[in-house]
Write a protein that holds these residues in place. Structure first.
Motif, PDB file in Angstrom:
ATOM      1  N   VAL A 137      35.531  66.496  42.207  1.00 11.99           N
ATOM      2  CA  VAL A 137      35.528  67.935  42.471  1.00 11.99           C
ATOM      3  C   VAL A 137      35.975  68.203  43.903  1.00 11.99           C
ATOM      4  O   VAL A 137      36.849  69.040  44.156  1.00 11.99           O
ATOM      5  CB  VAL A 137      34.133  68.535  42.219  1.00 11.99           C
ATOM      6  N   THR A 138      35.376  67.469  44.841  1.00 10.55           N
ATOM      7  CA  THR A 138      35.692  67.675  46.253  1.00 10.55           C
ATOM      8  C   THR A 138      37.151  67.360  46.560  1.00 10.55           C
ATOM      9  O   THR A 138      37.782  68.046  47.367  1.00 10.55           O
ATOM     10  CB  THR A 138      34.771  66.798  47.126  1.00 10.55           C
ATOM     11  N   ALA A 139      37.707  66.341  45.904  1.00  6.94           N
ATOM     12  CA  ALA A 139      39.079  65.913  46.185  1.00  6.94           C
ATOM     13  C   ALA A 139      40.129  66.750  45.457  1.00  6.94           C
ATOM     14  O   ALA A 139      41.311  66.685  45.809  1.00  6.94           O
ATOM     15  CB  ALA A 139      39.242  64.439  45.800  1.00  6.94           C
ATOM     16  N   ASN A 140      39.723  67.535  44.469  1.00  7.08           N
ATOM     17  CA  ASN A 140      40.692  68.304  43.690  1.00  7.08           C
ATOM     18  C   ASN A 140      41.235  69.463  44.524  1.00  7.08           C
ATOM     19  O   ASN A 140      40.480  70.358  44.911  1.00  7.08           O
ATOM     20  CB  ASN A 140      40.018  68.839  42.421  1.00  7.08           C
ATOM     21  N   PRO A 141      42.541  69.479  44.808  1.00  8.83           N
ATOM     22  CA  PRO A 141      43.091  70.520  45.691  1.00  8.83           C
ATOM     23  C   PRO A 141      43.049  71.913  45.073  1.00  8.83           C
ATOM     24  O   PRO A 141      43.032  72.912  45.803  1.00  8.83           O
ATOM     25  CB  PRO A 141      44.538  70.062  45.918  1.00  8.83           C
ATOM     26  N   ASN A 142      43.036  71.991  43.768  1.00 11.73           N
ATOM     27  CA  ASN A 142      43.011  73.300  43.113  1.00 11.73           C
ATOM     28  C   ASN A 142      41.606  73.876  42.995  1.00 11.73           C
ATOM     29  O   ASN A 142      41.427  75.085  42.883  1.00 11.73           O
ATOM     30  CB  ASN A 142      43.633  73.203  41.717  1.00 11.73           C
ATOM     31  N   ALA A 143      40.597  73.008  43.012  1.00 13.02           N
ATOM     32  CA  ALA A 143      39.222  73.478  42.867  1.00 13.02           C
ATOM     33  C   ALA A 143      38.747  74.234  44.101  1.00 13.02           C
ATOM     34  O   ALA A 143      38.021  75.225  44.002  1.00 13.02           O
ATOM     35  CB  ALA A 143      38.293  72.305  42.587  1.00 13.02           C
ATOM     36  N   LYS A 144      39.121  73.752  45.286  1.00 16.31           N
ATOM     37  CA  LYS A 144      38.712  74.367  46.549  1.00 16.31           C
ATOM     38  C   LYS A 144      37.187  74.431  46.681  1.00 16.31           C
ATOM     39  O   LYS A 144      36.628  75.382  47.214  1.00 16.31           O
ATOM     40  CB  LYS A 144      39.326  75.768  46.700  1.00 16.31           C
ATOM     41  N   LEU A 145      36.534  73.390  46.163  1.00 13.45           N
ATOM     42  CA  LEU A 145      35.081  73.326  46.173  1.00 13.45           C
ATOM     43  C   LEU A 145      34.626  71.942  46.624  1.00 13.45           C
ATOM     44  O   LEU A 145      35.375  70.971  46.516  1.00 13.45           O
ATOM     45  CB  LEU A 145      34.519  73.595  44.766  1.00 13.45           C
ATOM     46  N   VAL A 146      33.388  71.870  47.083  1.00 17.03           N
ATOM     47  CA  VAL A 146      32.752  70.598  47.405  1.00 17.03           C
ATOM     48  C   VAL A 146      31.600  70.398  46.426  1.00 17.03           C
ATOM     49  O   VAL A 146      30.736  71.267  46.287  1.00 17.03           O
ATOM     50  CB  VAL A 146      32.215  70.590  48.852  1.00 17.03           C
ATOM     51  N   GLY A 147      31.592  69.276  45.718  1.00 19.22           N
ATOM     52  CA  GLY A 147      30.494  68.952  44.822  1.00 19.22           C
ATOM     53  C   GLY A 147      29.322  68.413  45.622  1.00 19.22           C
ATOM     54  O   GLY A 147      29.378  67.288  46.118  1.00 19.22           O
ATOM     55  N   LEU A 148      28.255  69.211  45.770  1.00 22.37           N
ATOM     56  CA  LEU A 148      27.120  68.796  46.599  1.00 22.37           C
ATOM     57  C   LEU A 148      26.156  67.886  45.862  1.00 22.37           C
ATOM     58  O   LEU A 148      25.755  66.856  46.379  1.00 22.37           O
ATOM     59  CB  LEU A 148      26.367  70.039  47.091  1.00 22.37           C
ATOM     60  N   CYS A 149      25.729  68.282  44.666  1.00 19.84           N
ATOM     61  CA  CYS A 149      24.720  67.501  43.971  1.00 19.84           C
ATOM     62  C   CYS A 149      24.652  67.944  42.516  1.00 19.84           C
ATOM     63  O   CYS A 149      25.214  68.965  42.126  1.00 19.84           O
ATOM     64  CB  CYS A 149      23.341  67.669  44.622  1.00 19.84           C
TER      65      CYS A 149
END
Length: 289
Positions: A137-149
């Motif tokens: 999720v964090t690495a996906n450039p289109n998501a623009k999100l950080v997967g916290l937990c």
């Protein structure tokens, strides 16, 4: 949910929030970060983020806090993902089912009967596979999100207004609401029902008016959001065990990659992610909402 998990995620937020505003005065300014959840006050995932806000305030001497907008105040999960992507909100608690169309790697968790039980699901997301998917999720450039937990959403089962579902044949012809992801529509259709992709905020009225005959979700959602008032038949099928994720909007700028690495390191949730459990009926303590 463990205290050190809350502290870890709070630490990650401190790091990430440092990338939101780099003006010299920003260190002294108080910031209120917005969070969204479709569920009402008292629901486990809502309480988890509210508890995290308390830890965050303690860790930053009151400089950072989180305002939770529960009960779909800011829209359904699809809408809050979009708001997080553009920075209108900072946090979103979302189902992997809704996030699957954004980050396709997550759809492996959206397959029916992929887990034996909730304990099996927890073991997977608390391990290396779970961390890999957070990183996706964090690495996906289109998501623009950080997967916290990760958050535990328990097992999803069918419920409807027509009759008990005792076999697959009983699903035939029923209009069943599913999360807005093609994989769930195809699942419902393959079982003989008519899958209807629909926002969670529309489910109660759709059950009332007969637009749909039923839906599928975990027991806490069935109770907390009052679906039990119109759908009298709940079948413990546990056909899906789909976890949820707390995501943070990804900071802009050239330092994003370095910041997210620091976030992951300081969060200390690699092996023991924060958990707001909805997995078993004995843990369910419905509020008056």
């Amino acid at each position: 949910m463990r205290r050190r998990d809350l502290l870890g995620v709070a630490g990650a937020v401190v790091v990430m929030s440092g990338a939101i505003g780099r003006h010299p005065a920003a260190a002294q300014d108080k910031k209120v970060l917005k969070a969204s959840d479709v569920h009402p006050e008292g629901y486990p995932t809502v309480q988890a983020v509210e508890n995290m806000s308390k830890k965050l305030e303690q860790a930053t001497n009151g400089r950072l806090s989180i305002q939770m907008y529960a009960s779909m105040q800011l829209g359904g999960e699809k809408e809050v993902i979009e708001q997080a992507q553009v920075g209108a909100i900072q946090f979103a608690r979302i189902s992997v089912g809704t996030l699957g169309p954004v980050v396709d790697d997550l759809n492996v968790l959206n397959l029916p009967f992929v887990f034996r039980d909730v304990a099996h699901m927890r073991k997977v997301i608390d391990g290396a596979i779970g961390q890999q998917l957070l990183d996706k999720v964090t690495a996906n450039p289109n998501a623009k999100l950080v997967g916290l937990c990760w958050m535990d959403a328990g097992a999803r089962s069918f419920y409807d207004t027509k009759h008990p579902i005792k076999s697959i044949a009983d699903l035939k012809g029923l209009k069943i609401r599913v999360i807005g992801n093609p994989i769930f529509v195809e699942m419902a259709n393959a079982l003989g029902a008519n899958g209807v992709a629909m926002g969670y905020d529309q489910v109660f009225s759709a059950l009332q008016t007969g637009v749909i005959d039923g839906a599928e979700n975990n027991p806490p959602s069935f109770v907390f959001d009052n679906h039990y008032q119109v759908a009298k038949f709940y079948t413990d099928s546990q056909h899906l065990i789909v976890p949820e994720m707390l995501v943070f909007r990804k900071p802009d700028g050239s330092s994003c990659r370095r910041t997210t690495r620091r976030c992951s390191k300081s969060s200390r949730v690699r092996r023991r992610p924060m958990r707001a459990s909805c997995g078993t009926r004995k843990r369910l303590k419905p509020s008056t909402e």
